[in-house]
Design an enzyme around this catalytic site. Structure first.
Site, PDB file in Angstrom:
ATOM      1  N   ARG A  98       0.880  -1.181   0.000  1.00 50.57           N
ATOM      2  CA  ARG A  98       0.000   0.000   0.000  1.00 50.57           C
ATOM      3  C   ARG A  98       0.907   1.217   0.000  1.00 50.57           C
ATOM      4  O   ARG A  98       2.126   1.069  -0.007  1.00 50.57           O
ATOM      5  CB  ARG A  98      -0.907  -0.019   1.237  1.00 50.57           C
ATOM      6  CG  ARG A  98      -0.112  -0.088   2.538  1.00 50.57           C
ATOM      7  CD  ARG A  98      -1.000   0.009   3.764  1.00 50.57           C
ATOM      8  NE  ARG A  98      -0.200  -0.190   4.969  1.00 50.57           N
ATOM      9  CZ  ARG A  98      -0.666  -0.075   6.190  1.00 50.57           C
ATOM     10  NH1 ARG A  98      -1.931   0.232   6.395  1.00 50.57           N
ATOM     11  NH2 ARG A  98       0.118  -0.261   7.217  1.00 50.57           N
ATOM     12  N   GLU A 155      -1.787   7.747   6.411  1.00 49.32           N
ATOM     13  CA  GLU A 155      -0.352   7.899   6.673  1.00 49.32           C
ATOM     14  C   GLU A 155       0.439   8.224   5.408  1.00 49.32           C
ATOM     15  O   GLU A 155       1.318   7.467   4.989  1.00 49.32           O
ATOM     16  CB  GLU A 155       0.192   6.638   7.358  1.00 49.32           C
ATOM     17  CG  GLU A 155      -0.383   6.456   8.748  1.00 49.32           C
ATOM     18  CD  GLU A 155       0.318   5.363   9.562  1.00 49.32           C
ATOM     19  OE1 GLU A 155       0.974   4.495   8.964  1.00 49.32           O
ATOM     20  OE2 GLU A 155       0.193   5.383  10.799  1.00 49.32           O
ATOM     21  N   CYS A 188       9.595   9.131 -10.446  1.00 50.05           N
ATOM     22  CA  CYS A 188       9.272   8.915 -11.868  1.00 50.05           C
ATOM     23  C   CYS A 188       9.508  10.196 -12.675  1.00 50.05           C
ATOM     24  O   CYS A 188       9.753  11.262 -12.109  1.00 50.05           O
ATOM     25  CB  CYS A 188       7.816   8.448 -12.007  1.00 50.05           C
ATOM     26  SG  CYS A 188       6.604   9.765 -11.827  1.00 50.05           S
ATOM     27  N   TRP A 204       4.255  -5.393  14.457  1.00 46.54           N
ATOM     28  CA  TRP A 204       5.327  -5.010  13.525  1.00 46.54           C
ATOM     29  C   TRP A 204       6.603  -4.549  14.232  1.00 46.54           C
ATOM     30  O   TRP A 204       7.592  -4.266  13.569  1.00 46.54           O
ATOM     31  CB  TRP A 204       4.832  -3.931  12.558  1.00 46.54           C
ATOM     32  CG  TRP A 204       4.118  -2.791  13.222  1.00 46.54           C
ATOM     33  CD1 TRP A 204       2.773  -2.655  13.352  1.00 46.54           C
ATOM     34  CD2 TRP A 204       4.693  -1.650  13.872  1.00 46.54           C
ATOM     35  NE1 TRP A 204       2.466  -1.495  14.034  1.00 46.54           N
ATOM     36  CE2 TRP A 204       3.631  -0.858  14.361  1.00 46.54           C
ATOM     37  CE3 TRP A 204       5.996  -1.212  14.091  1.00 46.54           C
ATOM     38  CZ2 TRP A 204       3.837   0.332  15.059  1.00 46.54           C
ATOM     39  CZ3 TRP A 204       6.203  -0.020  14.792  1.00 46.54           C
ATOM     40  CH2 TRP A 204       5.126   0.732  15.262  1.00 46.54           C
ATOM     41  N   GLU A 261      -5.066   6.525  15.833  1.00 50.21           N
ATOM     42  CA  GLU A 261      -4.820   5.091  16.002  1.00 50.21           C
ATOM     43  C   GLU A 261      -3.964   4.887  17.235  1.00 50.21           C
ATOM     44  O   GLU A 261      -3.075   5.700  17.535  1.00 50.21           O
ATOM     45  CB  GLU A 261      -4.042   4.506  14.816  1.00 50.21           C
ATOM     46  CG  GLU A 261      -4.761   4.465  13.497  1.00 50.21           C
ATOM     47  CD  GLU A 261      -3.873   3.882  12.390  1.00 50.21           C
ATOM     48  OE1 GLU A 261      -2.904   3.154  12.705  1.00 50.21           O
ATOM     49  OE2 GLU A 261      -4.146   4.173  11.220  1.00 50.21           O
ATOM     50  N   LYS A 285      -3.274  -9.850  10.675  1.00 47.87           N
ATOM     51  CA  LYS A 285      -4.206 -10.752  11.376  1.00 47.87           C
ATOM     52  C   LYS A 285      -3.818 -10.970  12.840  1.00 47.87           C
ATOM     53  O   LYS A 285      -4.653 -11.380  13.638  1.00 47.87           O
ATOM     54  CB  LYS A 285      -4.311 -12.092  10.641  1.00 47.87           C
ATOM     55  CG  LYS A 285      -3.036 -12.896  10.579  1.00 47.87           C
ATOM     56  CD  LYS A 285      -3.256 -14.195   9.795  1.00 47.87           C
ATOM     57  CE  LYS A 285      -2.016 -15.057   9.765  1.00 47.87           C
ATOM     58  NZ  LYS A 285      -0.888 -14.442   9.020  1.00 47.87           N
TER      59      LYS A 285
HETATM   60  C1  GLA Z   1      -0.514   2.182  10.799  1.00 52.36           C
HETATM   61  C2  GLA Z   1      -1.596   2.125   9.734  1.00 52.36           C
HETATM   62  C3  GLA Z   1      -2.679   1.143  10.029  1.00 52.36           C
HETATM   63  C4  GLA Z   1      -2.126  -0.130  10.592  1.00 52.36           C
HETATM   64  C5  GLA Z   1      -1.315   0.190  11.824  1.00 52.36           C
HETATM   65  C6  GLA Z   1      -0.761  -1.028  12.522  1.00 52.36           C
HETATM   66  O1  GLA Z   1      -0.684   3.121  11.743  1.00 52.36           O
HETATM   67  O2  GLA Z   1      -2.167   3.386   9.507  1.00 52.36           O
HETATM   68  O3  GLA Z   1      -3.382   0.892   8.834  1.00 52.36           O
HETATM   69  O4  GLA Z   1      -1.320  -0.742   9.629  1.00 52.36           O
HETATM   70  O5  GLA Z   1      -0.232   0.978  11.445  1.00 52.36           O
HETATM   71  O6  GLA Z   1      -0.101  -0.682  13.702  1.00 52.36           O
HETATM   72 ZN    ZN Z   2       5.928  10.000  -9.637  1.00 58.56          ZN
END
Ligand code: GLA
Ligand code: ZN
Length: 669
Positions: free
Chosen positions: A113, A152, A159, A317, A309, A358
């Site tokens: 993403r 985020e 490019c 992570w 968040e 997950k």
């Molecule tokens: C970021 C992203 C979320 C998620 C969290 C996990 O803050 O914005 O979509 O991936 O991390 O901690």
């Molecule tokens: Zn570009």
């Protein structure tokens, strides 16, 4: 611009019902559990592009309609998201220009993403169409109280479209190549540019020696991201002028200068994931780190913000992901509120069943019910947020500002010598934490902001001084302010060209010193600070060799060939004082120093402090709310000023037992 006026503390989080559409009963169960956990605000649709536009130009909004209707009927409001953070596979396949090109000039494949070009007209067109359609269909939906723009923002694209946009950015900035060549000092290593087409973004296998170029590229990346966001919100502003927009930021993320988003944000927000329980730092230290990032987020617009968040338990992570210990969820959530958050939101509501998140903490676990420790912790936060309603939208009464400036940070990262790692953020936080340990509330701002609201401004390692900032500092001190800076300040201008005529350049006069040389110490090497009254402290990392040019010498180095030369000076200037701390001083020094400085600057403090128990204030309508937060990891006896506990309604005050991870919110008398 619209304000964030939601009339409750927000409580909820990222909600991804589109992942669960094929399982009957889940949505109804979500609604039941939201009520049970006192949740009232969900962010919907953040990564839903493939569900919203399964084929080019074919929108499917029915599922979202049902979700918004159901949430609204159950008293839950919504941050409606624009889904630009991740795009459907069909788009990458048909229009590869939407994909990002890395600094090595290789275009990414579809995947992951946050992997799009901010310049691509095709990507912007798809975003604009979908955002327009979302605003038209749902902008007036009674559940929707704000826009959650993308997710985020981050990263950069190299490019050809971005290269051309960069060249335009440079043309606008410099007008002529002559100006650019001068600003970038391109006479060095035969770098002179004779045609705009020769300009390229920095690359690992190309140019990375021209600091002016590196700096302007970073500025461009911010500029282009802000421009992309402005393009995203254009249709939203037109169709829903009363809905505030926000974008969830990442604290001190190095790639974007968040202060430049001031004009496109109505309310700032932050995704916070402190490493509570880490083995290499105490929870108190982690709390100062988190608090700093909260204050950066609040500093962008200097008003209350959204905790967009946080994890209700653990992330998945970090190298090692610990769940929050009992009490920590409430304590850490209230810490964000103490620093000005008007919400406590989570990633995420329901734990995904598959893919890379997950095993990330969520309010509703795979077990699927409310009988979990995490769900009970979340419910407790929801109950608290209802009880502390009087604090909603209250300000943080900061009389102290700490300067943390991205342009300065980038210039420091580029600078080669006197040591590789400048530890800018760490050093800013050392000063910040010392002031916070006194209970003082602090704004974190950049050098471009207004200095006049403050009594004390602390600008560690202000290596770059932009035009006008030297004058601003002079004026601030002249008018009675106290200004503190440190070693490695006032070396370069906004183009990263060294000031001629002596450091610290434009603030040499107000500081009353001249910095002639700078020593860098190896790990383990130390020097000492001897105060005039005999007290001694340690210092190291960098030791600058300064001369007083009128400033009072308050302390000298104890060692090396510069023993006896000044390390701490105070210059009285107009009605104020300018302090220079010429080396990285230990915590004992910073604690004593700021105790004296805050007193002489007249910074108001909440009273006696207890180690590990942090105090912060919010003020509204003449009332002061004191947050007392025990991050020490053990039971503590804290001195609490007289007031009423907002949770129990009881009168409190005096020596009070604070349990491990306990927090109290007190309306002061
Ligand atoms: C970021 C992203 C979320 C998620 C969290 C996990 O803050 O914005 O979509 O991936 O991390 O901690
Ligand atoms: Zn570009």
């Amino acid at each position: 611009m619209p304000e964030w006026t939601f009339d409750k503390f927000g409580h909820g989080g990222d909600y991804n019902p589109d992942q669960w559409r094929h399982i009957p009963g889940i949505f109804e169960e979500d609604l039941r559990l939201m009520k049970k956990s006192h949740c009232n605000l969900m962010s919907v649709g953040i990564f839903s592009w493939a569900a919203l536009e399964p084929e080019e130009g074919k929108y499917d909004f029915e599922w979202l309609q049902k979700v918004l209707d159901g949430l609204y009927e159950n008293g839950v409001s919504v941050f409606l998201a624009t889904p630009s953070g991740a795009r459907p596979a069909w788009m990458s396949r048909s229009y590869p220009e939407v994909l990002r090109v890395e600094a090595n000039r290789v275009r990414n494949l579809h995947g992951d993403r946050h992997n799009h070009c901010y310049t691509s007209p095709t990507y912007r067109k798809f975003v604009n169409k979908l955002n327009t359609a979302l605003a038209e269909r749902f902008g007036k939906h009674p559940a929707v109280v704000g826009w959650h723009i993308s997710n985020e923002y981050g990263g950069e694209c190299h490019c050809e479209l971005c290269q051309n946009a960069f060249r335009e950015f440079l043309k606008n900035k410099y007008g002529t190549l002559e100006n650019l060549n001068h600003a970038w000092w391109t006479g060095f290593w035969a770098k002179t540019y004779t045609d705009w087409g020769q300009l390229e973004s920095p690359a690992p296998h190309g140019e990375h020696a021209v600091h002016g170029l590196a700096l302007d590229w970073k500025r461009f990346v911010t500029h282009q991201t802000v421009d992309f966001m402005a393009a995203e919100i254009e249709p939203l502003r037109a169709i829903t002028p009363d809905l505030p927009v926000t974008a969830n930021f990442m604290g001190t993320y190095p790639g974007l200068d968040y202060f430049r988003f001031q004009d496109v944000l109505d309310v700032s927000s932050y995704d916070s994931y402190p490493r509570w329980g880490a083995g290499d730092a105490t929870d108190e230290e982690i709390a100062h780190d988190a608090g700093f990032k909260y204050d950066v987020t609040r500093g962008i617009l200097r008003k209350p913000w959204i905790l967009m968040e946080s994890t209700p338990s653990q992330v998945n992570w970090q190298n090692i992901c610990r769940p929050k210990k009992p009490g920590m969820h409430l304590l850490s959530s209230m810490q964000a509120v103490a620093h000005g958050a008007d919400s406590v939101q989570y990633f995420q509501w329901r734990k995904s069943r598959g893919s890379s998140e997950k095993l990330h903490g969520a309010v509703v676990d795979h077990v699927g019910n409310e009988n979990t420790r995490v769900f009970r912790d979340v419910t407790e936060v929801g109950e608290w947020l209802e009880k502390i309603q009087p604090v909603l939208h209250a300000d943080v009464p900061a009389e102290t500002a700490v300067i943390f400036d991205w342009n300065n940070r980038w210039a420091l990262e580029e600078a080669q010598g006197p040591r590789k790692d400048k530890k800018y953020e760490e050093q800013v936080k050392e000063h910040y934490a010392a002031i916070r340990r006194l209970g003082a509330d602090v704004d974190v701002i950049d050098m471009e902001q207004d200095f006049s609201p403050y009594k004390l401004i602390v600008a560690p390692m202000l290596y770059m001084i932009k035009p006008g900032v030297g004058e601003k500092i002079e004026k601030f001190v002249e008018n009675g302010g106290t200004f503190v800076t440190t070693h490695y300040t006032g070396y370069v201008d906004e183009n990263d060209l060294c000031f001629l005529g002596g450091f610290p350049g434009p603030i040499r006069k107000v500081m009353g010193i001249w910095a002639e040389e700078i020593d860098a110490l190896y790990p383990g090497q130390k020097n000492g600070i001897r105060m005039n009254d005999g007290r001694e402290y340690e210092c190291g990392f960098m030791c600058e060799l300064i001369h007083s040019e009128g400033a009072e010498v308050k302390a000298v180095y104890t060692d090396d060939f510069y023993a006896g030369r000044p390390v701490l000076t105070k210059n009285s200037f107009g009605k104020g004082e300018a302090w220079y701390v010429a080396s990285r001083a230990d915590q004992a020094f910073l604690d004593d120093f700021y105790k004296e400085i805050t007193a002489s600057a007249g910074v108001s403090l909440p009273g006696e402090q207890t180690a590990g128990v942090l105090m912060s204030r919010r003020v509204k309508d003449g009332k002061t709310f004191l947050f007392v937060q025990n991050f020490s990891g053990c039971a503590k006896e804290a001195a609490i000023p007289a007031g009423v506990d907002l949770i129990t309604g009881e009168e409190v005050g005096g020596k009070t037992e604070m349990k491990v991870n306990e927090v109290k919110i007190i309306e002061l008398k």
